[in-house]
Design a protein around this motif. Structure first.
Motif, PDB file in Angstrom:
ATOM      1  N   GLY A 138       0.815  -1.206   0.000  1.00 25.84           N
ATOM      2  CA  GLY A 138       0.000   0.000   0.000  1.00 25.84           C
ATOM      3  C   GLY A 138       0.851   1.259   0.000  1.00 25.84           C
ATOM      4  N   GLY A 139       2.024   1.186   0.647  1.00 21.72           N
ATOM      5  CA  GLY A 139       2.968   2.298   0.576  1.00 21.72           C
ATOM      6  C   GLY A 139       3.539   2.459  -0.818  1.00 21.72           C
ATOM      7  N   ALA A 140       3.842   1.332  -1.468  1.00 18.88           N
ATOM      8  CA  ALA A 140       4.347   1.387  -2.839  1.00 18.88           C
ATOM      9  C   ALA A 140       3.306   1.998  -3.770  1.00 18.88           C
ATOM     10  CB  ALA A 140       4.721  -0.018  -3.304  1.00 18.88           C
ATOM     11  N   ILE A 141       2.058   1.596  -3.617  1.00 12.62           N
ATOM     12  CA  ILE A 141       0.984   2.138  -4.448  1.00 12.62           C
ATOM     13  C   ILE A 141       0.790   3.623  -4.169  1.00 12.62           C
ATOM     14  CG2 ILE A 141      -1.510   2.004  -4.885  1.00 12.62           C
ATOM     15  CD1 ILE A 141      -1.181  -1.047  -4.118  1.00 12.62           C
ATOM     16  N   SER A 142       0.927   4.022  -2.910  1.00 10.26           N
ATOM     17  CA  SER A 142       0.812   5.435  -2.555  1.00 10.26           C
ATOM     18  C   SER A 142       1.909   6.257  -3.221  1.00 10.26           C
ATOM     19  CB  SER A 142       0.881   5.599  -1.031  1.00 10.26           C
ATOM     20  OG  SER A 142      -0.194   4.936  -0.396  1.00 10.26           O
ATOM     21  N   ILE A 143       3.127   5.721  -3.236  1.00 11.64           N
ATOM     22  CA  ILE A 143       4.230   6.419  -3.904  1.00 11.64           C
ATOM     23  C   ILE A 143       3.977   6.503  -5.407  1.00 11.64           C
ATOM     24  CG2 ILE A 143       6.694   6.274  -4.469  1.00 11.64           C
ATOM     25  CD1 ILE A 143       7.024   4.956  -1.647  1.00 11.64           C
ATOM     26  N   ARG A 144       3.490   5.428  -6.007  1.00 13.03           N
ATOM     27  CA  ARG A 144       3.170   5.459  -7.440  1.00 13.03           C
ATOM     28  C   ARG A 144       2.050   6.472  -7.713  1.00 13.03           C
ATOM     29  NH1 ARG A 144       4.222   2.016 -11.508  1.00 13.03           N
ATOM     30  NH2 ARG A 144       6.308   2.229 -10.555  1.00 13.03           N
ATOM     31  N   TYR A 145       1.085   6.570  -6.805  1.00 15.40           N
ATOM     32  CA  TYR A 145       0.024   7.571  -6.942  1.00 15.40           C
ATOM     33  C   TYR A 145       0.625   8.974  -6.956  1.00 15.40           C
ATOM     34  CZ  TYR A 145      -4.082  10.422  -5.856  1.00 15.40           C
ATOM     35  OH  TYR A 145      -5.071  11.383  -5.889  1.00 15.40           O
ATOM     36  N   MET A 146       1.552   9.232  -6.054  1.00 13.61           N
ATOM     37  CA  MET A 146       2.162  10.557  -5.986  1.00 13.61           C
ATOM     38  C   MET A 146       2.879  10.895  -7.278  1.00 13.61           C
ATOM     39  SD  MET A 146       1.215  11.599  -3.029  1.00 13.61           S
ATOM     40  CE  MET A 146       2.179  13.120  -2.961  1.00 13.61           C
ATOM     41  N   ALA A 147       3.564   9.921  -7.857  1.00 12.81           N
ATOM     42  CA  ALA A 147       4.322  10.159  -9.084  1.00 12.81           C
ATOM     43  C   ALA A 147       3.419  10.202 -10.316  1.00 12.81           C
ATOM     44  CB  ALA A 147       5.382   9.066  -9.249  1.00 12.81           C
ATOM     45  N   ARG A 148       2.517   9.257 -10.410  1.00 12.80           N
ATOM     46  CA  ARG A 148       1.679   9.115 -11.607  1.00 12.80           C
ATOM     47  C   ARG A 148       0.587  10.174 -11.685  1.00 12.80           C
ATOM     48  NH1 ARG A 148       0.481   5.205 -15.439  1.00 12.80           N
ATOM     49  NH2 ARG A 148      -1.730   4.782 -15.897  1.00 12.80           N
ATOM     50  N   HIS A 149       0.078  10.585 -10.526  1.00 16.54           N
ATOM     51  CA  HIS A 149      -1.022  11.549 -10.483  1.00 16.54           C
ATOM     52  C   HIS A 149      -0.611  12.871  -9.846  1.00 16.54           C
ATOM     53  CE1 HIS A 149      -3.904   8.649 -12.030  1.00 16.54           C
ATOM     54  NE2 HIS A 149      -3.386   7.754 -11.204  1.00 16.54           N
ATOM     55  N   ASN A 150       0.676  13.092  -9.779  1.00 15.36           N
ATOM     56  CA  ASN A 150       1.218  14.355  -9.284  1.00 15.36           C
ATOM     57  C   ASN A 150       0.655  14.700  -7.902  1.00 15.36           C
ATOM     58  OD1 ASN A 150       2.905  16.617  -9.562  1.00 15.36           O
ATOM     59  ND2 ASN A 150       1.250  17.882 -10.369  1.00 15.36           N
ATOM     60  N   GLY A 151       0.471  13.663  -7.086  1.00 16.38           N
ATOM     61  CA  GLY A 151      -0.005  13.883  -5.726  1.00 16.38           C
ATOM     62  C   GLY A 151      -1.376  14.520  -5.644  1.00 16.38           C
ATOM     63  N   TYR A 152      -2.245  14.224  -6.590  1.00 17.20           N
ATOM     64  CA  TYR A 152      -3.554  14.871  -6.683  1.00 17.20           C
ATOM     65  C   TYR A 152      -4.310  14.828  -5.348  1.00 17.20           C
ATOM     66  CZ  TYR A 152      -8.323  15.793  -8.310  1.00 17.20           C
ATOM     67  OH  TYR A 152      -9.587  16.308  -8.495  1.00 17.20           O
ATOM     68  N   GLY A 153      -4.559  15.999  -4.784  1.00 14.70           N
ATOM     69  CA  GLY A 153      -5.347  16.132  -3.567  1.00 14.70           C
ATOM     70  C   GLY A 153      -4.603  15.864  -2.272  1.00 14.70           C
ATOM     71  N   VAL A 154      -3.368  15.399  -2.358  1.00 16.91           N
ATOM     72  CA  VAL A 154      -2.639  14.969  -1.158  1.00 16.91           C
ATOM     73  C   VAL A 154      -1.867  16.140  -0.545  1.00 16.91           C
ATOM     74  CG1 VAL A 154      -0.857  13.424  -0.251  1.00 16.91           C
ATOM     75  CG2 VAL A 154      -2.417  12.624  -2.048  1.00 16.91           C
ATOM     76  N   SER A 155      -2.054  16.347   0.748  1.00 12.05           N
ATOM     77  CA  SER A 155      -1.288  17.381   1.443  1.00 12.05           C
ATOM     78  C   SER A 155      -0.079  16.801   2.162  1.00 12.05           C
ATOM     79  CB  SER A 155      -2.182  18.111   2.451  1.00 12.05           C
ATOM     80  OG  SER A 155      -2.676  17.220   3.432  1.00 12.05           O
ATOM     81  N   LYS A 156      -0.212  15.541   2.625  1.00 12.77           N
ATOM     82  CA  LYS A 156       0.884  14.866   3.309  1.00 12.77           C
ATOM     83  C   LYS A 156       0.835  13.384   2.981  1.00 12.77           C
ATOM     84  CE  LYS A 156       1.200  18.041   7.264  1.00 12.77           C
ATOM     85  NZ  LYS A 156       1.149  18.161   8.753  1.00 12.77           N
ATOM     86  N   LEU A 157       1.999  12.734   3.053  1.00  9.08           N
ATOM     87  CA  LEU A 157       2.115  11.307   2.765  1.00  9.08           C
ATOM     88  C   LEU A 157       2.680  10.595   3.996  1.00  9.08           C
ATOM     89  CD1 LEU A 157       2.131   8.923   0.657  1.00  9.08           C
ATOM     90  CD2 LEU A 157       4.474   9.648   0.100  1.00  9.08           C
ATOM     91  N   ALA A 158       2.092   9.448   4.328  1.00  4.45           N
ATOM     92  CA  ALA A 158       2.592   8.637   5.444  1.00  4.45           C
ATOM     93  C   ALA A 158       2.859   7.224   4.935  1.00  4.45           C
ATOM     94  CB  ALA A 158       1.584   8.606   6.585  1.00  4.45           C
ATOM     95  N   LEU A 159       4.073   6.749   5.166  1.00  2.00           N
ATOM     96  CA  LEU A 159       4.483   5.433   4.689  1.00  2.00           C
ATOM     97  C   LEU A 159       4.796   4.540   5.878  1.00  2.00           C
ATOM     98  CD1 LEU A 159       6.936   6.633   1.871  1.00  2.00           C
ATOM     99  CD2 LEU A 159       4.553   5.888   1.596  1.00  2.00           C
ATOM    100  N   PHE A 160       4.147   3.379   5.925  1.00  2.00           N
ATOM    101  CA  PHE A 160       4.319   2.440   7.032  1.00  2.00           C
ATOM    102  C   PHE A 160       4.932   1.151   6.498  1.00  2.00           C
ATOM    103  CE2 PHE A 160      -0.156   4.248   7.784  1.00  2.00           C
ATOM    104  CZ  PHE A 160       0.325   5.460   8.250  1.00  2.00           C
ATOM    105  N   ALA A 161       6.190   0.890   6.833  1.00  2.00           N
ATOM    106  CA  ALA A 161       6.854  -0.322   6.360  1.00  2.00           C
ATOM    107  C   ALA A 161       6.667  -0.498   4.859  1.00  2.00           C
ATOM    108  CB  ALA A 161       6.328  -1.550   7.110  1.00  2.00           C
ATOM    109  N   ALA A 162       6.873   0.575   4.125  1.00  4.42           N
ATOM    110  CA  ALA A 162       6.561   0.593   2.699  1.00  4.42           C
ATOM    111  C   ALA A 162       7.513  -0.285   1.888  1.00  4.42           C
ATOM    112  CB  ALA A 162       6.613   2.025   2.174  1.00  4.42           C
TER     113      ALA A 162
END
Length: 270
Positions: free
Chosen positions: A100-124
Motif C-alpha cells: 500500500g505504501g508502494a501504491i501510494s508512492i506510485r500515486y504521488m508520481a503518476r497523479h502528481n499527488g492529486y489532492g494529497v497534502s501529506k504522505l505517510a508510509l508504514f513499512a513501505a
C-alpha cells in the motif's frame, strides 16, 4: 459507512468511511495480502480525535471486486485516483502500508499527488521489494516466485508462513487466526498477481517525485520490508521524517500501536 466506488465499467472497490464529518481525512491503503481491516487499531482511535478515516480494499482483496487482471502498480494507483475523485477528497493524508505504501508512492508520481497534502508510509515496499544489482535489500526474486508458486499450490499454508514472519512481538492464537482470515478474503489470483508486481516493479524514480511532507514509520525488526528500505526512502524524499520502531516487525501499526497513532497524529497536526 461502507459503499462501493466504480473504478472501471465492471470493477468496484469497497470503501469504509469512518467519521465522514471529521476535521481531516486520512486515506489508508492496506498491505498484501490483507484488506482495510488491517488498520482496525487506528480506526478505533483516530476518529475519537476527530479524524475522518477512509479504508479502501484494493481490487482483488477484502470486499472489493476481484477481476482476473489489473494488478500493476499503475492500475492500483489509478483505482485510488478514482476513489479520491468520487469522494471529492482534497487536502487529505495518503497513508500506505507495505505494498500500500508502494501504491501510494506510485500515486504521488503518476497523479502528481492529486489532492494529497501529506504522505505517510508504514513499512513501505519501496524503492524495491526485491534485491537488485544496485540495491541489496529485501527478498530475492526467486524467493518471491516461490511465494507465488505456493499461493497457487497451498494458499492457506503460504499465508500461515507469511503471518509467522509478519510480527516481531508475540501474538495470541485468536489474533493470528484473525490476521489469517484477512488474507483468505482475497482472491488467490489477486494475491499472486500483486506478489508479481512486488517482485518485478520498482519505485526509484517515483520517490524523487514526492513533493509533500512525508512521515516514514518502520520497524527495525521487519523481515518483510527490511529497515534499510526506510533509510532509502528518507534519503530520496525531500522534507521527510523517519521514525524507527525498535520493538516492531512488519506489523508496527499493531505491535506499537500507541506510539504509531501518536506519531501519525503529531504529523497530521504539525
Amino acid at each position: 459507512m461502507g459503499y462501493y466506488v466504480r473504478v472501471e465499467p465492471n470493477v468496484k472497490v469497497y470503501v469504509e468511511d469512518i467519521n465522514p464529518e471529521g476535521k481531516k481525512a486520512i486515506l489508508f491503503i492496506h498491505g498484501w495480502p490483507a484488506n482495510h481491516n488491517l488498520f482496525e487499531y487506528q480506526f478505533d482511535e483516530l476518529p475519537k480525535k476527530g479524524y475522518r478515516c477512509i479504508g479502501v480494499d484494493l481490487r482483488g482483496f477484502g470486499n472489493s471486486d476481484k477481476p482476473f487482471r489489473g494488478y500493476s502498480y499503475d492500475v492500483l494507483a489509478d483505482d485510488i485516483r478514482k476513489v479520491v475523485e468520487v469522494l471529492n477528497l482534497e487536502d487529505f493524508i495518503l497513508a500506505g502500508h507495505s505494498v500500500g505504501g508502494a501504491i501510494s508512492i506510485r500515486y504521488m508520481a503518476r497523479h502528481n499527488g492529486y489532492g494529497v497534502s501529506k504522505l505517510a508510509l508504514f513499512a513501505a515496499a519501496a524503492p524495491s521489494f526485491t534485491k537488485r544489482p544496485d540495491f541489496p535489500y529485501g527478498f530475492t526474486k526467486e524467493e518471491v516466485s516461490k511465494i507465488i508458486e505456493d499461493t497457487y499450490n497451498d494458499r492457506p499454508k503460504m499465508l500461515e508462513g507469511f503471518g509467522d514472519m509478519f510480527f516481531f512481538q508475540y501474538v495470541t492464537k485468536p489474533f493470528s487466526d484473525w490476521f489469517f482470515q484477512l488474507g483468505l478474503q482475497a482472491a488467490g489470483w489477486a494475491t499472486a498477481e500483486v506478489a508479481t508486481s512486488l517482485r518485478d516493479e520498482s519505485l526509484f524514480s517515483d520517490l524523487e517525485k514526492v513533493h509533500v511532507p512525508t512521515l516514514i514509520l518502520h520497524g527495525t525488526h521487519d523481515k518483510v520490508c527490511p529497515f534499510p528500505l526506510a533509510v532509502a526512502q528518507k534519503e530520496v524524499i525531500r522534507n521527510s521524517k523517519l521514525v524507527s520502531f525498535e520493538d516492531s516487525g512488519h506489523g508496527l501499526f499493531w505491535e506499537q500501536r500507541h506510539k504509531f497513532n501518536k506519531e501519525l497524529i503529531q504529523f497530521i497536526e504539525k
